[in-house]
Every structure is written in C-alpha cells, then in structure tokens.
Motif scaffolding. Structure first.
Motif, PDB file in Angstrom:
ATOM      1  N   PRO A  32     109.960  58.233 -31.986  1.00  0.00           N
ATOM      2  CA  PRO A  32     110.818  57.062 -31.795  1.00  0.00           C
ATOM      3  C   PRO A  32     112.235  57.435 -31.332  1.00  0.00           C
ATOM      4  O   PRO A  32     112.818  56.746 -30.489  1.00  0.00           O
ATOM      5  CB  PRO A  32     110.849  56.397 -33.169  1.00  0.00           C
ATOM      6  CG  PRO A  32     109.600  56.845 -33.825  1.00  0.00           C
ATOM      7  CD  PRO A  32     109.348  58.231 -33.311  1.00  0.00           C
ATOM      8  N   PRO A  44     113.448  46.954 -29.925  1.00  0.00           N
ATOM      9  CA  PRO A  44     112.435  46.510 -30.892  1.00  0.00           C
ATOM     10  C   PRO A  44     111.016  47.036 -30.609  1.00  0.00           C
ATOM     11  O   PRO A  44     110.160  46.989 -31.485  1.00  0.00           O
ATOM     12  CB  PRO A  44     112.453  44.989 -30.769  1.00  0.00           C
ATOM     13  CG  PRO A  44     113.756  44.647 -30.131  1.00  0.00           C
ATOM     14  CD  PRO A  44     114.130  45.830 -29.292  1.00  0.00           C
ATOM     15  N   LEU A  45     110.768  47.540 -29.413  1.00  0.00           N
ATOM     16  CA  LEU A  45     109.432  48.036 -29.073  1.00  0.00           C
ATOM     17  C   LEU A  45     109.276  49.544 -29.275  1.00  0.00           C
ATOM     18  O   LEU A  45     108.164  50.064 -29.131  1.00  0.00           O
ATOM     19  CB  LEU A  45     109.096  47.684 -27.621  1.00  0.00           C
ATOM     20  CG  LEU A  45     108.961  46.204 -27.304  1.00  0.00           C
ATOM     21  CD1 LEU A  45     108.614  46.002 -25.836  1.00  0.00           C
ATOM     22  CD2 LEU A  45     107.904  45.561 -28.191  1.00  0.00           C
ATOM     23  N   TRP A  47     109.523  51.598 -32.044  1.00  0.00           N
ATOM     24  CA  TRP A  47     108.663  51.998 -33.160  1.00  0.00           C
ATOM     25  C   TRP A  47     107.210  51.576 -32.952  1.00  0.00           C
ATOM     26  O   TRP A  47     106.301  52.401 -33.158  1.00  0.00           O
ATOM     27  CB  TRP A  47     109.206  51.470 -34.488  1.00  0.00           C
ATOM     28  CG  TRP A  47     110.193  52.429 -35.081  1.00  0.00           C
ATOM     29  CD1 TRP A  47     111.547  52.405 -34.932  1.00  0.00           C
ATOM     30  CD2 TRP A  47     109.895  53.577 -35.873  1.00  0.00           C
ATOM     31  NE1 TRP A  47     112.109  53.462 -35.590  1.00  0.00           N
ATOM     32  CE2 TRP A  47     111.124  54.198 -36.188  1.00  0.00           C
ATOM     33  CE3 TRP A  47     108.721  54.136 -36.352  1.00  0.00           C
ATOM     34  CZ2 TRP A  47     111.207  55.347 -36.958  1.00  0.00           C
ATOM     35  CZ3 TRP A  47     108.804  55.276 -37.124  1.00  0.00           C
ATOM     36  CH2 TRP A  47     110.029  55.877 -37.415  1.00  0.00           C
ATOM     37  N   PRO A  48     106.927  50.331 -32.525  1.00  0.00           N
ATOM     38  CA  PRO A  48     105.517  49.978 -32.283  1.00  0.00           C
ATOM     39  C   PRO A  48     104.871  50.853 -31.205  1.00  0.00           C
ATOM     40  O   PRO A  48     103.699  51.242 -31.340  1.00  0.00           O
ATOM     41  CB  PRO A  48     105.576  48.515 -31.844  1.00  0.00           C
ATOM     42  CG  PRO A  48     106.840  47.991 -32.425  1.00  0.00           C
ATOM     43  CD  PRO A  48     107.797  49.154 -32.432  1.00  0.00           C
ATOM     44  N   ALA A  49     105.619  51.176 -30.162  1.00  0.00           N
ATOM     45  CA  ALA A  49     105.068  52.038 -29.107  1.00  0.00           C
ATOM     46  C   ALA A  49     104.784  53.434 -29.657  1.00  0.00           C
ATOM     47  O   ALA A  49     103.738  54.023 -29.361  1.00  0.00           O
ATOM     48  CB  ALA A  49     106.025  52.116 -27.923  1.00  0.00           C
ATOM     49  N   ILE A  51     104.108  54.281 -32.740  1.00  0.00           N
ATOM     50  CA  ILE A  51     102.950  54.197 -33.638  1.00  0.00           C
ATOM     51  C   ILE A  51     101.657  54.084 -32.827  1.00  0.00           C
ATOM     52  O   ILE A  51     100.665  54.759 -33.123  1.00  0.00           O
ATOM     53  CB  ILE A  51     103.107  53.021 -34.618  1.00  0.00           C
ATOM     54  CG1 ILE A  51     104.236  53.326 -35.601  1.00  0.00           C
ATOM     55  CG2 ILE A  51     101.800  52.729 -35.347  1.00  0.00           C
ATOM     56  CD1 ILE A  51     104.688  52.149 -36.440  1.00  0.00           C
ATOM     57  N   ALA A  52     101.687  53.262 -31.781  1.00  0.00           N
ATOM     58  CA  ALA A  52     100.494  53.092 -30.939  1.00  0.00           C
ATOM     59  C   ALA A  52     100.118  54.389 -30.241  1.00  0.00           C
ATOM     60  O   ALA A  52      98.935  54.757 -30.180  1.00  0.00           O
ATOM     61  CB  ALA A  52     100.728  51.979 -29.916  1.00  0.00           C
TER      62      ALA A  52
END
Length: 185
Positions: A32, A44-45, A47-49, A51-52
């Motif tokens: 991240p 905002p994207l 951390w989700p990216a 993790i993905a």
C-alpha cells in the motif's frame, strides 16, 4: 526436455507468486505504501487494490503449484494463463511507473527496492515462463521419477534468482557499501 521446461516454468511461477503472497502477509504496509507513492490510484483504492493483488498472487500461486504437483493439466493451464496475465500487467505497470516516477519503491518486497527496469523485466520473464507453463501443461504434469526432482530443484533455484534480481541490481554501489544489503552481510 519440453516437459522439464514447462515444469520448471510452472514451478518457478508458483514459487514466485507464493513468495510474493507471503511477503504481503508478513509486511502488509509495504505494497500500500508503494502504491500510494506511485500515485496511480485514488487514495481510497490503495488498500483494496493491495489486498486484491496479494490475494490474487496467493490464489494463482497455490493453483499453479497444486496443479503441477497433483498432475492436473487443465488446472495448470488455467493457473499459468492467469499468472501470465498478472505478470504481463505487472510488466506494463512497472514500465509506466518507471517512466512517470522512477524513484519510488516497487512494492514487490518490504526492503524498499526501487522501481527499475529489472522489476519490469522480471515481470516480463515471469509472464513468458507462465506462457511456457500453460502451453506445456500436459507434458509438465507427465514428468516422472528423476524429472520431478530436477524440476523441483530447478524451480527453487530460478525462483530465488528471479526474486533477488531487482534488489541485487537496483544500485550496485549502495549494495556493496551497505553491509546489510551486501551478499556477504
């Protein structure tokens, strides 16, 4: 010989992906932080990216490794094809980041390895290995006896070499003068 090349390619790809997944688990803030430094995603994207990407590496590495060890040619073909697409995306992304922000960390290791042509080149080499594994999936799972041992040992050696290539070649003078990063340190 073709079965060994496909098997070594599949084993190397699986080991690299699983090592990357383990690295993301052990150092959850490294990717991240690198993605934030790349400034390619909205905040905002990030951390989700991250993790993905980590999850995808784990799934593809496990699927490719399992298929090779269990003798499942169709599963190996699918896992290696997915890995090839992922590594191709990494190579393209790496070249883009290198061109736009060359002094940022790559995010592929917790040691802060900078984005470099070696990072993108490694991704391209692994994409090619994935294509080789996918194309030779049937012959790769047909290996028996001593071929399995040679494939396993060769996969470990190639994975270790490819994993350590970008950090080792990122800044040779720093690596030689810094005892923590030097091969002897």
């Amino acid at each position: 010989m073709a079965e060994m090349l496909a098997g070594v390619s599949a084993g190397t790809v699986a080991l690299i992906l699983l090592a990357g997944f383990a690295g993301h688990l052990l150092h959850p803030r490294a990717l991240p932080a690198a993605l934030a430094a790349h400034r390619t995603l909205p905040g905002p994207l990030v951390w989700p990216a991250a993790i993905a990407v980590g999850a995808l590496e784990g799934v593809l590495g496990a699927a490719t490794g399992y298929a090779l060890l269990a003798g499942r040619p169709r599963a190996l073909e699918l896992g290696a094809t997915g890995s090839g697409l992922l590594f191709t995306a990494y190579a393209i992304y790496g070249l883009y980041v290198l061109r736009t922000r060359p002094s940022v960390p790559c995010g592929c290791a917790a040691d802060g390895t900078p984005m470099s042509g070696w990072v993108a080149g490694r991704a391209a080499a692994l994409a090619l290995a994935s294509v080789t594994a996918s194309a030779g999936a049937g012959s790769a799972v047909a290996s028996h006896g001593v071929h399995v041992t040679i494939v396993g040992l060769s996969s470990v050696v190639f994975a270790a070499l490819l994993w350590s290539l970008p950090p080792a070649l990122s800044d040779p003078e720093t690596a030689l003068s810094d005892p923590e990063r030097s091969p002897a340190g």
